[in-house]
Write a protein that holds these residues in place. Structure first.
Motif, PDB file in Angstrom:
ATOM      1  N   SER A 138       0.799  -1.229   0.000  1.00 26.93           N
ATOM      2  CA  SER A 138       0.000   0.000   0.000  1.00 26.93           C
ATOM      3  C   SER A 138       0.832   1.278   0.000  1.00 26.93           C
ATOM      4  O   SER A 138       0.328   2.338   0.359  1.00 26.93           O
ATOM      5  CB  SER A 138      -0.986   0.017   1.174  1.00 26.93           C
ATOM      6  OG  SER A 138      -1.907  -1.052   1.063  1.00 26.93           O
ATOM      7  N   GLN A 140       2.042   4.516  -1.644  1.00 30.48           N
ATOM      8  CA  GLN A 140       1.363   5.346  -2.632  1.00 30.48           C
ATOM      9  C   GLN A 140       2.308   6.454  -3.089  1.00 30.48           C
ATOM     10  O   GLN A 140       2.675   7.331  -2.295  1.00 30.48           O
ATOM     11  CB  GLN A 140       0.094   5.953  -2.034  1.00 30.48           C
ATOM     12  CG  GLN A 140      -0.876   4.926  -1.466  1.00 30.48           C
ATOM     13  CD  GLN A 140      -1.519   4.069  -2.531  1.00 30.48           C
ATOM     14  OE1 GLN A 140      -2.314   4.537  -3.336  1.00 30.48           O
ATOM     15  NE2 GLN A 140      -1.174   2.786  -2.537  1.00 30.48           N
ATOM     16  N   LEU A 156       2.248   1.412   3.725  1.00 31.17           N
ATOM     17  CA  LEU A 156       1.346   2.552   3.845  1.00 31.17           C
ATOM     18  C   LEU A 156       2.062   3.897   3.803  1.00 31.17           C
ATOM     19  O   LEU A 156       1.486   4.917   4.153  1.00 31.17           O
ATOM     20  CB  LEU A 156       0.501   2.453   5.117  1.00 31.17           C
ATOM     21  CG  LEU A 156      -0.495   1.294   5.153  1.00 31.17           C
ATOM     22  CD1 LEU A 156      -1.073   1.143   6.554  1.00 31.17           C
ATOM     23  CD2 LEU A 156      -1.625   1.526   4.160  1.00 31.17           C
ATOM     24  N   HIS A 174       3.685   3.598   7.687  1.00 30.94           N
ATOM     25  CA  HIS A 174       2.696   4.683   7.735  1.00 30.94           C
ATOM     26  C   HIS A 174       3.359   6.063   7.785  1.00 30.94           C
ATOM     27  O   HIS A 174       2.923   6.957   8.523  1.00 30.94           O
ATOM     28  CB  HIS A 174       1.758   4.500   8.929  1.00 30.94           C
ATOM     29  CG  HIS A 174       0.368   4.981   8.658  1.00 30.94           C
ATOM     30  ND1 HIS A 174       0.056   6.320   8.543  1.00 30.94           N
ATOM     31  CD2 HIS A 174      -0.791   4.311   8.481  1.00 30.94           C
ATOM     32  CE1 HIS A 174      -1.244   6.454   8.321  1.00 30.94           C
ATOM     33  NE2 HIS A 174      -1.788   5.239   8.260  1.00 30.94           N
TER      34      HIS A 174
END
Length: 266
Positions: A138, A140, A156, A174
């Motif tokens: 994930s 991006q 993330l 994250h």
């Protein structure tokens, strides 16, 4: 007798104009467009869509349900024949999306060699991804992002458009990256903060203790001495010659800092 062609599952739809090496394998229900070229030994998973002006090199493993070469998610895009190029030896996992470039940039999105791209990663228009990177689940990448060789982005991680990440840099889980991340530096948090250097990664790539020590000195000058960026650059330059093999690392850091246009993670 005609030479054997690619191993294409009977349910796949491959445009007759597409150029596939004879050793390519295409899984069930895959869709490959007319301007696609795929090199030797590459496998395309079931239900994948590969379209646009896309060139894929040799020995890539592309898993099921990927979308590769779709038009950029940019409202300025007007159908220009922009491109996507992917090198050799990459692993691209499920639900990865990679878009072609835009004429507002170089017109091409590039992914280099030997990259490990995990599930649900998005690589937007005009991104330039080097070699040997790891993009965890994930990650991006917004448009125009540049990643150097050996970059590792934790799961993330979100990278703002036009951000540059230097070689051997690393982010934690994250992370929100809105400024340039210099070579060798590890960062984490939302927003990202510099935390140290990727020493373990450098050791795995054969860096000597003496060379790693110079990288640590560069980090201290950037982040631990309270110096302005210009003063830190001057002192980094003064490290040249202390360890001959590290001079290339100093040059890499200086080139990156001189080109930083969004400021650096501090």
């Amino acid at each position: 007798m005609a030479p054997p062609g690619p191993a294409i599952h009977p349910t796949a739809l491959v445009d007759p104009q597409a150029e596939l090496h004879a050793s390519v394998q295409v899984g069930p229900y895959a869709l490959i467009g007319p301007h696609v070229r795929i090199g030797a030994g590459t496998t395309i998973g079931a239900h994948s869509v590969i379209e646009g002006h896309t060139t894929i090199g040799a020995d890539n493993r592309i898993f099921q349900f990927t979308s590769i070469g779709a038009p950029p998610q940019d409202k300025k895009y007007a159908g220009e024949p922009t491109r996507l190029t992917i090198g050799a030896g990459n692993t691209i996992r499920e639900f990865v999306t990679i878009n072609t470039g835009t004429v507002q940039d170089a017109g091409v999105t590039r992914v280099g060699d030997d990259n490990w791209v995990m599930a649900y990663v998005h690589i937007a228009h005009d991104c330039q991804v080097g070699d040997h990177t790891i993009l965890a689940n994930s990650v991006q990448l917004a448009g125009h992002v540049h990643l150097g060789d050996w970059v590792f982005l934790g799961g993330l991680t979100g990278v703002h458009q036009f951000v540059r990440v230097g070689a051997h840099a690393m982010t934690g889980f994250h992370t929100r990256l809105a400024q340039d991340l210099p070579p060798f530096v590890t960062a984490g948090g939302n927003p990202a903060e510099a935390q140290g250097i990727n020493a373990e990664g450098l050791r795995r790539r054969g860096y000597t203790p003496e060379r790693i020590a110079i990288v640590k000195q560069m980090h201290r000058l950037l982040y631990r001495r309270g110096l302005t960026l210009e003063a830190a650059r001057q002192q980094i330059e003064a490290l040249r010659g202390e360890v001959a093999e590290a001079d290339a690392d100093i040059a890499s850091m200086q080139a990156f800092l001189s080109a930083a246009s969004r400021g650096i993670v501090r």
